[in-house]
Design a protein around this motif. Structure first.
Motif, PDB file in Angstrom:
ATOM      1  N   SER A 116       3.639  15.121   6.560  1.00 26.61           N
ATOM      2  CA  SER A 116       3.534  15.521   8.200  1.00 26.61           C
ATOM      3  C   SER A 116       3.246  14.432   9.186  1.00 26.61           C
ATOM      4  O   SER A 116       3.767  13.490   8.677  1.00 26.61           O
ATOM      5  N   HIS A 117       3.879  14.590  10.289  1.00 25.71           N
ATOM      6  CA  HIS A 117       3.410  13.954  10.905  1.00 25.71           C
ATOM      7  C   HIS A 117       1.841  13.547  10.987  1.00 25.71           C
ATOM      8  O   HIS A 117       2.037  12.158  10.959  1.00 25.71           O
ATOM      9  N   ALA A 118       0.989  13.973  10.997  1.00 27.29           N
ATOM     10  CA  ALA A 118      -0.355  14.404  11.057  1.00 27.29           C
ATOM     11  C   ALA A 118      -0.706  13.201   9.882  1.00 27.29           C
ATOM     12  O   ALA A 118      -1.250  12.225   9.499  1.00 27.29           O
ATOM     13  N   MET A 119      -0.508  13.568   8.925  1.00 30.91           N
ATOM     14  CA  MET A 119      -0.426  12.273   7.552  1.00 30.91           C
ATOM     15  C   MET A 119       0.046  11.096   7.944  1.00 30.91           C
ATOM     16  O   MET A 119      -0.269   9.995   7.588  1.00 30.91           O
ATOM     17  N   ALA A 120       1.319  10.926   8.444  1.00 26.83           N
ATOM     18  CA  ALA A 120       2.534   9.697   9.214  1.00 26.83           C
ATOM     19  C   ALA A 120       1.292   8.740   9.527  1.00 26.83           C
ATOM     20  O   ALA A 120       0.857   7.309  10.171  1.00 26.83           O
ATOM     21  N   MET A 121       0.691   9.813  10.335  1.00 28.81           N
ATOM     22  CA  MET A 121      -0.629   9.047  11.836  1.00 28.81           C
ATOM     23  C   MET A 121      -1.681   8.482  11.586  1.00 28.81           C
ATOM     24  O   MET A 121      -2.045   7.769  11.669  1.00 28.81           O
TER      25      MET A 121
ATOM     26  N   ASN B 200      -4.907   3.891  -5.796  1.00 33.14           N
ATOM     27  CA  ASN B 200      -5.748   4.642  -4.821  1.00 33.14           C
ATOM     28  C   ASN B 200      -6.277   4.607  -3.619  1.00 33.14           C
ATOM     29  O   ASN B 200      -5.912   3.211  -3.130  1.00 33.14           O
ATOM     30  N   ARG B 201      -6.104   5.008  -2.660  1.00 37.21           N
ATOM     31  CA  ARG B 201      -6.722   5.021  -1.804  1.00 37.21           C
ATOM     32  C   ARG B 201      -7.965   4.299  -1.310  1.00 37.21           C
ATOM     33  O   ARG B 201      -7.510   2.922  -0.914  1.00 37.21           O
ATOM     34  N   ASP B 202      -8.968   3.969  -2.164  1.00 39.74           N
ATOM     35  CA  ASP B 202     -10.108   3.485  -2.113  1.00 39.74           C
ATOM     36  C   ASP B 202      -9.636   1.628  -2.492  1.00 39.74           C
ATOM     37  O   ASP B 202     -10.577   0.807  -1.483  1.00 39.74           O
ATOM     38  N   GLU B 203      -9.316   1.736  -3.106  1.00 37.75           N
ATOM     39  CA  GLU B 203      -8.655   0.446  -4.173  1.00 37.75           C
ATOM     40  C   GLU B 203      -7.798  -0.149  -2.871  1.00 37.75           C
ATOM     41  O   GLU B 203      -7.825  -1.626  -2.616  1.00 37.75           O
TER      42      GLU B 203
ATOM     43  N   PRO C  97      -3.634  10.253  -1.432  1.00 37.74           N
ATOM     44  CA  PRO C  97      -3.332  10.541  -2.903  1.00 37.74           C
ATOM     45  C   PRO C  97      -2.496  11.166  -3.452  1.00 37.74           C
ATOM     46  O   PRO C  97      -1.887  10.943  -4.517  1.00 37.74           O
ATOM     47  N   ASN C  98      -1.919  11.945  -2.341  1.00 37.72           N
ATOM     48  CA  ASN C  98      -0.947  13.004  -2.991  1.00 37.72           C
ATOM     49  C   ASN C  98       0.509  11.814  -2.941  1.00 37.72           C
ATOM     50  O   ASN C  98       1.309  12.108  -3.844  1.00 37.72           O
ATOM     51  N   LEU C  99       0.801  11.520  -2.119  1.00 34.97           N
ATOM     52  CA  LEU C  99       1.726  10.701  -1.459  1.00 34.97           C
ATOM     53  C   LEU C  99       1.774   9.500  -2.456  1.00 34.97           C
ATOM     54  O   LEU C  99       2.837   9.311  -3.423  1.00 34.97           O
TER      55      LEU C  99
ATOM     56  N   ILE D 206       1.135  -1.483  -0.486  1.00 39.18           N
ATOM     57  CA  ILE D 206       0.021   0.055  -0.006  1.00 39.18           C
ATOM     58  C   ILE D 206       0.638   1.517   0.229  1.00 39.18           C
ATOM     59  O   ILE D 206       0.508   1.916  -0.673  1.00 39.18           O
ATOM     60  N   GLN D 207       1.538   1.127   1.132  1.00 44.41           N
ATOM     61  CA  GLN D 207       2.734   2.532   1.701  1.00 44.41           C
ATOM     62  C   GLN D 207       2.124   3.671   1.574  1.00 44.41           C
ATOM     63  O   GLN D 207       2.653   4.366   2.259  1.00 44.41           O
ATOM     64  N   SER D 208       0.660   3.653   0.875  1.00 44.54           N
ATOM     65  CA  SER D 208       0.022   5.270   1.790  1.00 44.54           C
ATOM     66  C   SER D 208      -0.832   5.551   1.505  1.00 44.54           C
ATOM     67  O   SER D 208      -1.205   4.752  -0.215  1.00 44.54           O
ATOM     68  N   PHE D 209      -1.835   6.068   2.161  1.00 44.50           N
ATOM     69  CA  PHE D 209      -3.634   5.773   1.728  1.00 44.50           C
ATOM     70  C   PHE D 209      -3.666   7.541   1.032  1.00 44.50           C
ATOM     71  O   PHE D 209      -4.627   8.023   0.836  1.00 44.50           O
TER      72      PHE D 209
END
Length: 389
Positions: A178-183, A147-150, A136-138, A131-134
């Motif tokens: 950011s810290h918030a995005m990672a969490m 994408n996130r939904d997939e 969209p920009n990352l 997945i690596q991230s949820f």
């Protein structure tokens, strides 16, 4: 004699991806450059994989296969029929322990999701979803094509397919994260309730697009805060950290990775695959197969392998580089069992230096056991330098 040899696993490499991600330094190649009439050369690659395995069979030495891992690339690009035939052939050629963990890496894209049920029916019983991230920009920055939904739906789809052992791959320390995005990413992953989470910091590796054009990464203070807060969140939800970049629920640690880090043996088949083998006379060597898919497909198996013996003086570092990656206590006798030599005085001295620096646990050392302290986990590279020959 096989009872004296280390446990044996199997790694299988599939080298194709839809697109090469800019951070990836694995042996992966863009699929459409190898396709004919819109199809990858599955038949030829399967035949070469099995010929490759046949050439490595003498290294099995009567041992059952404990675990298998199918990595890439993107293994889930291959067809359902490819895996039915591959798994049937592996069962014919090898002896397996009952309930052997067999993992496949999969992308969360819709195309791959439709195959999950067939992968499970073929005998694959653990799925590792990249997945690596949820965010969209990352995802765009990382070159991911889902994408996130997939990503979220892929977990539901894998459960419906019968998988009760799932790992999610997630990165942090991403460009402009950011810290918030990672969490937020980590919390979404936890809410999906996988059995295992591989959560690790992005590193910029040579021979990648990010190395040639470095992105802006978070500052060190942000990275430390993400790491501390993330591990606390994982622990709170029952995901214990047992390895540098891996957290798992009770009883769900990755058996395949445990064999790697405990200095077990593994066969490596496929383009660019690596292996580690111990012979009956105690010689330990590493194998690597030719990397480029075209080269791999057009050579006899005996021409594919490069063998590098591990020099006796290098064994302490080789052993410790693997063993100390795991955050568990181990007995010094493990060194004799897996390295096939008496514990050298240089290793003892290095451990004593680690004790003085607070990197190894003094109480465990009194019982001839080794365990990293909390400080040792944070300064693992400094600890490993003590074992350099």
């Amino acid at each position: 004699m096989s009872a004296l040899l280390p446990p044996l696993s199997l790694y299988i490499h599939l080298p194709w991806c839809v697109r090469k991600c800019p951070y990836c330094d694995f042996n992966s190649h863009q699929a459409d450059r190898f396709e004919q009439n819109g199809q990858l050369p599955e038949e030829a690659y399967l035949a070469q994989l099995l010929a490759d395995l046949d050439a490595d069979l003498p290294y099995v030495a009567g041992r059952p296969i404990q675990t298998a891992f199918i990595g890439g690339g993107t293994p889930s690009l291959m067809s359902e029929d490819f895996y039915y035939r591959l798994m049937d052939a592996l069962r014919d050629k090898l002896t397996w322990v009952e309930g052997a963990e067999i993992t496949m890496e999969a992308n969360p894209g819709t195309f791959e999701q439709e195959k999950f049920r067939h992968f499970r029916q073929a005998g694959i019983n653990r799925l590792s979803i990249g997945i690596q991230s949820f965010q969209p920009n990352l995802l765009k920055t990382l070159g991911r094509i889902h994408n996130r939904d997939e990503a979220i739906h892929a977990v539901d789809k894998s459960r419906a397919a019968g998988f009760d052992n799932i790992n999610l791959d997630l990165m942090h320390g991403l460009p402009d994260q950011s810290h918030a995005m990672a969490m937020e990413d980590l919390q979404i992953a936890i809410d999906l309730n996988p059995e295992h989470l591989s959560w690790y910091q992005l590193t910029i590796e040579p021979n990648t697009e990010f190395y040639r054009r470095p992105p802006t990464l978070p500052e060190d203070n942000t990275l430390w805060n993400i790491q501390d807060a993330g591990q606390a969140l994982l622990t709170e939800h029952g995901y214990a950290q047992y390895e540098v970049s891996a957290n798992a629920k009770i009883g769900r640690r990755a058996a395949h990775n445990l064999n790697y880090w405990r200095f077990g043996d593994y066969l490596g088949i496929g383009a660019g695959a690596h292996g580690k083998i111990t012979l009956a006379d105690g010689q330990i060597f590493r194998t690597r197969k030719t990397r480029h898919p075209s080269h791999y497909l057009n050579n006899l198996p005996e021409a594919l392998v490069i063998k590098d013996a591990i020099a006796e003086e290098d064994l302490p570092l080789e052993f410790m580089m693997n063993r100390l990656r795991l955050f568990e206590t181990f007995d010094l006798a493990d060194y004799q069992r897996f390295a096939y030599q008496e514990v050298p005085s240089a290793l003892i001295k290095a451990c004593e230096m680690g004790l003085k620096q607070g990197l190894l646990d003094a109480n465990e050392w009194q019982h001839k056991r080794v365990k990293t302290t909390e400080k040792g986990k944070l300064f693992l590279n400094e600890l490993l330098e003590l074992f350099l020959p």
